[in-house]
Scaffold this motif. Structure first.
Motif, mmCIF file in Angstrom:
data_model
loop_
_atom_site.group_PDB
_atom_site.id
_atom_site.type_symbol
_atom_site.label_atom_id
_atom_site.label_comp_id
_atom_site.label_asym_id
_atom_site.label_seq_id
_atom_site.Cartn_x
_atom_site.Cartn_y
_atom_site.Cartn_z
ATOM 1 N N PHE A 1 9.587 -12.777 -23.179
ATOM 2 C CA PHE A 1 8.904 -13.235 -21.968
ATOM 3 C C PHE A 1 8.517 -12.106 -21.036
ATOM 4 O O PHE A 1 7.745 -12.291 -20.106
ATOM 5 N N GLY A 2 9.099 -10.919 -21.221
ATOM 6 C CA GLY A 2 8.877 -9.785 -20.323
ATOM 7 C C GLY A 2 10.031 -8.813 -20.447
ATOM 8 O O GLY A 2 10.094 -8.023 -21.382
ATOM 9 N N ALA A 3 11.006 -8.906 -19.495
ATOM 10 C CA ALA A 3 12.178 -8.023 -19.564
ATOM 11 C C ALA A 3 13.266 -8.511 -18.617
ATOM 12 O O ALA A 3 13.005 -9.226 -17.654
ATOM 13 N N LEU A 4 14.477 -8.077 -18.918
ATOM 14 C CA LEU A 4 15.592 -8.215 -17.997
ATOM 15 C C LEU A 4 15.777 -6.870 -17.329
ATOM 16 O O LEU A 4 15.722 -5.825 -17.990
ATOM 17 N N ALA A 5 15.993 -6.880 -16.030
ATOM 18 C CA ALA A 5 16.256 -5.645 -15.281
ATOM 19 C C ALA A 5 17.687 -5.718 -14.762
ATOM 20 O O ALA A 5 18.062 -6.698 -14.106
ATOM 21 N N TYR A 6 18.482 -4.703 -15.072
ATOM 22 C CA TYR A 6 19.870 -4.659 -14.603
ATOM 23 C C TYR A 6 20.056 -3.427 -13.731
ATOM 24 O O TYR A 6 19.721 -2.311 -14.134
ATOM 25 N N HIS A 7 20.595 -3.644 -12.530
ATOM 26 C CA HIS A 7 20.866 -2.558 -11.588
ATOM 27 C C HIS A 7 22.338 -2.184 -11.718
ATOM 28 O O HIS A 7 23.219 -3.003 -11.439
ATOM 29 N N PHE A 8 22.615 -0.971 -12.153
ATOM 30 C CA PHE A 8 23.984 -0.536 -12.385
ATOM 31 C C PHE A 8 24.766 -0.304 -11.092
ATOM 32 O O PHE A 8 25.990 -0.312 -11.107
ATOM 33 N N GLY A 9 24.066 -0.134 -9.973
ATOM 34 C CA GLY A 9 24.753 0.074 -8.699
ATOM 35 C C GLY A 9 25.210 -1.223 -8.055
ATOM 36 O O GLY A 9 26.383 -1.388 -7.722
ATOM 37 N N ASN A 10 24.283 -2.160 -7.885
ATOM 38 C CA ASN A 10 24.635 -3.416 -7.214
ATOM 39 C C ASN A 10 24.906 -4.561 -8.191
ATOM 40 O O ASN A 10 25.202 -5.669 -7.769
ATOM 41 N N ASP B 1 0.809 -1.214 0.000
ATOM 42 C CA ASP B 1 0.000 0.000 0.000
ATOM 43 C C ASP B 1 0.843 1.265 0.000
ATOM 44 O O ASP B 1 0.319 2.371 0.165
ATOM 45 N N GLY B 2 2.154 1.121 -0.215
ATOM 46 C CA GLY B 2 3.047 2.269 -0.296
ATOM 47 C C GLY B 2 3.401 2.583 -1.741
ATOM 48 O O GLY B 2 3.242 1.747 -2.635
ATOM 49 N N PRO B 3 3.897 3.800 -1.980
ATOM 50 C CA PRO B 3 4.269 4.207 -3.337
ATOM 51 C C PRO B 3 5.664 3.689 -3.721
ATOM 52 O O PRO B 3 6.586 3.701 -2.906
ATOM 53 N N TYR B 4 5.796 3.243 -4.947
ATOM 54 C CA TYR B 4 7.073 2.727 -5.459
ATOM 55 C C TYR B 4 7.328 3.259 -6.855
ATOM 56 O O TYR B 4 6.424 3.750 -7.527
ATOM 57 N N ALA B 5 8.584 3.127 -7.274
ATOM 58 C CA ALA B 5 8.983 3.508 -8.631
ATOM 59 C C ALA B 5 10.167 2.644 -9.031
ATOM 60 O O ALA B 5 10.888 2.122 -8.168
ATOM 61 N N LEU B 6 10.377 2.506 -10.319
ATOM 62 C CA LEU B 6 11.563 1.837 -10.818
ATOM 63 C C LEU B 6 12.774 2.647 -10.372
ATOM 64 O O LEU B 6 12.798 3.874 -10.499
ATOM 65 N N SER B 7 13.784 1.987 -9.838
ATOM 66 C CA SER B 7 14.993 2.692 -9.408
ATOM 67 C C SER B 7 15.628 3.409 -10.589
ATOM 68 O O SER B 7 15.689 2.848 -11.699
ATOM 69 N N PRO B 8 16.145 4.610 -10.378
ATOM 70 C CA PRO B 8 16.833 5.312 -11.470
ATOM 71 C C PRO B 8 18.130 4.603 -11.875
ATOM 72 O O PRO B 8 18.694 4.908 -12.926
ATOM 73 N N ASN B 9 18.586 3.651 -11.061
ATOM 74 C CA ASN B 9 19.802 2.894 -11.367
ATOM 75 C C ASN B 9 19.527 1.624 -12.172
ATOM 76 O O ASN B 9 20.431 0.821 -12.374
ATOM 77 N N VAL B 10 18.282 1.447 -12.602
ATOM 78 C CA VAL B 10 17.885 0.215 -13.278
ATOM 79 C C VAL B 10 17.521 0.484 -14.732
ATOM 80 O O VAL B 10 16.823 1.443 -15.048
ATOM 81 N N ALA B 11 17.997 -0.396 -15.594
ATOM 82 C CA ALA B 11 17.615 -0.379 -17.002
ATOM 83 C C ALA B 11 16.837 -1.655 -17.294
ATOM 84 O O ALA B 11 17.198 -2.731 -16.812
ATOM 85 N N ARG C 1 23.017 -6.353 -9.980
ATOM 86 C CA ARG C 1 22.086 -7.481 -9.972
ATOM 87 C C ARG C 1 21.284 -7.516 -11.264
ATOM 88 O O ARG C 1 20.988 -6.488 -11.857
ATOM 89 N N LEU C 2 20.919 -8.721 -11.635
ATOM 90 C CA LEU C 2 20.094 -8.951 -12.808
ATOM 91 C C LEU C 2 18.834 -9.663 -12.342
ATOM 92 O O LEU C 2 18.905 -10.629 -11.583
ATOM 93 N N SER C 3 17.687 -9.158 -12.755
ATOM 94 C CA SER C 3 16.414 -9.787 -12.408
ATOM 95 C C SER C 3 15.614 -10.008 -13.681
ATOM 96 O O SER C 3 15.763 -9.282 -14.663
ATOM 97 N N PHE C 4 14.756 -11.013 -13.631
ATOM 98 C CA PHE C 4 13.878 -11.327 -14.748
ATOM 99 C C PHE C 4 12.463 -10.895 -14.400
ATOM 100 O O PHE C 4 11.949 -11.258 -13.347
ATOM 101 N N LEU C 5 11.863 -10.107 -15.254
ATOM 102 C CA LEU C 5 10.442 -9.778 -15.139
ATOM 103 C C LEU C 5 9.752 -10.718 -16.106
ATOM 104 O O LEU C 5 9.904 -10.586 -17.318
ATOM 105 N N LYS C 6 9.027 -11.681 -15.554
ATOM 106 C CA LYS C 6 8.617 -12.858 -16.314
ATOM 107 C C LYS C 6 7.343 -12.719 -17.133
ATOM 108 O O LYS C 6 6.958 -13.662 -17.816
ATOM 109 N N THR C 7 6.690 -11.565 -17.081
ATOM 110 C CA THR C 7 5.516 -11.366 -17.932
ATOM 111 C C THR C 7 5.514 -9.932 -18.464
ATOM 112 O O THR C 7 5.981 -9.015 -17.783
ATOM 113 N N PRO C 8 4.984 -9.743 -19.659
ATOM 114 C CA PRO C 8 4.866 -8.369 -20.177
ATOM 115 C C PRO C 8 4.017 -7.481 -19.261
ATOM 116 O O PRO C 8 4.309 -6.293 -19.114
ATOM 117 N N LEU C 9 2.997 -8.047 -18.623
ATOM 118 C CA LEU C 9 2.164 -7.239 -17.727
ATOM 119 C C LEU C 9 2.967 -6.768 -16.518
ATOM 120 O O LEU C 9 2.815 -5.625 -16.087
#
Length: 96
Positions: free
Chosen positions: A30-39, A14-24, A41-49
């Motif tokens: 399948f969705g997207a790859l998220a890469y954090h330039f600071g830490n 129930d709190g506000p969030y945003a994509l980190s400015p350090n993430v591309a 880390r690589l994450s998979f966003l597994k659906t287009p939604l």
């Protein structure tokens, strides 16, 4: 509580969030790859939604409101909130 949890506040749907400015995000079929330039880390966003929700988080008063606004069905909400919590723990999304 494990040490890595100390550095990250609990995810609050129930709190506000945003994509980190350090993430591309890199679109994938399948969705997207998220890469954090600071830490680095690589994450998979597994659906287009999920990608659409993450990209639009900053436009809504809460993560839960973003899910609703983007048409996530009530019976799918728990899975999407779990995915957002994982992204928050990885600093891919941050409190706005």
């Amino acid at each position: 509580m494990p040490p890595e949890a100390w550095d990250h506040p609990a995810f609050e749907p129930d709190g506000p969030y945003a994509l980190s400015p350090n993430v591309a995000l890199r679109p994938e079929p399948f969705g997207a790859l998220a890469y954090h330039f600071g830490n680095r880390r690589l994450s998979f966003l597994k659906t287009p939604l999920l990608v659409t929700v993450v990209q639009g988080l900053h436009k809504h008063r809460s993560a839960r409101a973003a899910l609703s606004a983007h048409g996530v069905a009530r019976h799918e909400e728990r899975g999407y909130l779990s995915a957002l919590a994982s992204l928050a723990r990885a600093d891919m999304i941050v409190r706005a």
